[in-house]
Scaffold this active site. Structure first.
Site, PDB file in Angstrom:
ATOM      1  N   THR A   1      15.733   6.511 -10.162  1.00 15.11           N
ATOM      2  CA  THR A   1      15.163   7.201  -9.020  1.00 15.11           C
ATOM      3  C   THR A   1      14.738   8.617  -9.415  1.00 15.11           C
ATOM      4  O   THR A   1      15.177   9.153 -10.435  1.00 15.11           O
ATOM      5  CB  THR A   1      16.151   7.230  -7.843  1.00 15.11           C
ATOM      6  OG1 THR A   1      15.472   7.674  -6.660  1.00 15.11           O
ATOM      7  CG2 THR A   1      17.326   8.134  -8.129  1.00 15.11           C
TER       8      THR A   1
ATOM      9  N   LYS B   1       1.027   4.586   0.729  1.00 13.70           N
ATOM     10  CA  LYS B   1       1.361   5.052   2.073  1.00 13.70           C
ATOM     11  C   LYS B   1       1.842   6.494   2.022  1.00 13.70           C
ATOM     12  O   LYS B   1       2.792   6.881   2.702  1.00 13.70           O
ATOM     13  CB  LYS B   1       2.445   4.177   2.697  1.00 13.70           C
ATOM     14  CG  LYS B   1       1.992   2.764   3.000  1.00 13.70           C
ATOM     15  CD  LYS B   1       3.116   1.902   3.494  1.00 13.70           C
ATOM     16  CE  LYS B   1       3.683   2.377   4.812  1.00 13.70           C
ATOM     17  NZ  LYS B   1       2.685   2.376   5.907  1.00 13.70           N
TER      18      LYS B   1
ATOM     19  N   ASP C   1       2.478   1.207  -5.029  1.00 19.57           N
ATOM     20  CA  ASP C   1       2.322   2.441  -4.270  1.00 19.57           C
ATOM     21  C   ASP C   1       1.448   3.434  -5.019  1.00 19.57           C
ATOM     22  O   ASP C   1       1.218   3.312  -6.224  1.00 19.57           O
ATOM     23  CB  ASP C   1       3.690   3.074  -4.015  1.00 19.57           C
ATOM     24  CG  ASP C   1       4.490   2.334  -2.959  1.00 19.57           C
ATOM     25  OD1 ASP C   1       3.920   1.476  -2.281  1.00 19.57           O
ATOM     26  OD2 ASP C   1       5.696   2.625  -2.824  1.00 19.57           O
TER      27      ASP C   1
ATOM     28  N   MET D   1      10.747  14.786  -1.027  1.00 14.13           N
ATOM     29  CA  MET D   1       9.609  15.159  -0.167  1.00 14.13           C
ATOM     30  C   MET D   1       9.915  16.411   0.654  1.00 14.13           C
ATOM     31  O   MET D   1       9.933  16.383   1.886  1.00 14.13           O
ATOM     32  CB  MET D   1       9.245  13.990   0.756  1.00 14.13           C
ATOM     33  CG  MET D   1       8.870  12.723   0.018  1.00 14.13           C
ATOM     34  SD  MET D   1       8.732  11.273   1.081  1.00 14.13           S
ATOM     35  CE  MET D   1      10.470  10.900   1.382  1.00 14.13           C
TER      36      MET D   1
ATOM     37  N   ASP E   1      13.136   4.440  -7.134  1.00  9.98           N
ATOM     38  CA  ASP E   1      13.880   3.226  -6.819  1.00  9.98           C
ATOM     39  C   ASP E   1      13.636   2.919  -5.347  1.00  9.98           C
ATOM     40  O   ASP E   1      13.898   3.761  -4.493  1.00  9.98           O
ATOM     41  CB  ASP E   1      15.375   3.427  -7.076  1.00  9.98           C
ATOM     42  CG  ASP E   1      16.152   2.125  -6.936  1.00  9.98           C
ATOM     43  OD1 ASP E   1      16.092   1.521  -5.838  1.00  9.98           O
ATOM     44  OD2 ASP E   1      16.816   1.718  -7.897  1.00  9.98           O
TER      45      ASP E   1
ATOM     46  N   GLY F   1       7.391   3.513  -6.539  1.00 13.78           N
ATOM     47  CA  GLY F   1       7.825   4.642  -7.346  1.00 13.78           C
ATOM     48  C   GLY F   1       9.301   4.932  -7.155  1.00 13.78           C
ATOM     49  O   GLY F   1       9.870   4.678  -6.094  1.00 13.78           O
TER      50      GLY F   1
END
Length: 276
Positions: free
Chosen positions: A137, A76, A54, A191, A109, A107
């Protein structure tokens, strides 16, 4: 986009872990610091024939891939997509069926707000043997870098992982967030996006107090890491730190900053404090 899969020579097959061919590894890259890779993840990256990674995987981690491997970026992130999820799935399957060892590197977990669920189903339906290699994570890396105990005894009895990302066809209210959030819960928003005002309003509508401290962390555990300390009331005026970033919300943030001031830990990582 990808070259045709090649077949391993008899000599190359000696490096495969067992006779169960083909095989795919879904590997956690962690939050960014290469030292936070698991020993198993490093070993697989050094033995893989093909690596699909990624955009969130740092260059330092990609550098650990075997020089004989074929390496492809299949990022993505928000914005134009280089490759669809269906293409990623079919590529993993094609290379694995050709007898190659494939590492799908994500990236954090991949089991937490990653693509592992879709990829597990695709590999299972194709009859491709796979293994999941878990890792650190993003919230754990960010909390460690900031000296925050996400479940500090006497302050936080639970942790809630949420995502702030939503597609154009889904409103924030459709993200499946809990209807209520206890005051002794630590909330981590993956995010969180740029709509800080909307995010703060959603959290407060579910029970969070406007004075709840929160920490925005960008590039957790990397040399580019930045942090901004604020409250939900002041979150709308917080700076837009670079992606990837996350938001940690809860009383544990204030407790950690008090302890950090006394010890000097993390003093260079926090850009602002409302608790001085």
């Amino acid at each position: 986009m990808f070259p045709e899969p090649r077949t391993l020579s008899p000599k190359s097959r000696l490096f495969l872990p067992d006779s169960r061919l083909p095989r795919v590894y879904l590997v956690a890259a962690g939050p960014g610091d290469p030292d936070l890779l698991t020993v198993k993840a490093q070993r697989i990256l050094g033995e893989a024939d093909v690596v699909l990674h990624d955009d969130l995987v740092t260059a330092e981690i990609v550098a650990k891939v075997s020089p004989r491997a074929s390496v492809f970026s299949v990022g993505k992130r928000c914005g134009p997509k280089n490759i669809s999820q269906e293409e990623i799935n079919s590529t993993m399957i094609a290379y694995a069926r050709s007898g190659l060892r494939v590492a799908r590197l994500q990236g954090g977990d991949p089991l937490i707000f990653g693509r592992a669920g879709e990829e597990i189903r695709a590999l299972g339906e194709a009859g491709v043997d796979f293994e999941i290699v878990p890792g650190v994570t993003a919230p754990l890396g960010a909390a460690a870098a900031a000296g925050i105990a996400l479940t500090e005894r006497g302050a936080a009895s639970s942790v809630i992982f949420l995502t702030g990302h939503h597609s154009a066809s889904r409103a924030r209210s459709e993200l499946g967030w809990p209807a209520s959030i206890r005051p002794d819960a630590t909330v981590v928003v993956y995010m969180p996006g740029d709509d800080h005002a909307g995010l703060a309003a959603e959290l407060c509508a579910r029970g969070c107090d406007f004075e709840t401290p929160c920490l925005i962390v960008s590039g957790a555990s990397t040399v580019q890491q930045q942090s901004h300390l604020t409250t939900l009331r002041e979150l709308p005026s917080a700076p837009q730190l670079p992606s990837p970033r996350l938001l940690i919300v809860g009383v544990v943030v204030a407790r950690a900053q008090a302890g950090n001031r006394e010890s000097g830990f993390g003093s260079r990582k926090i850009s602002a404090s409302v608790f001085q």
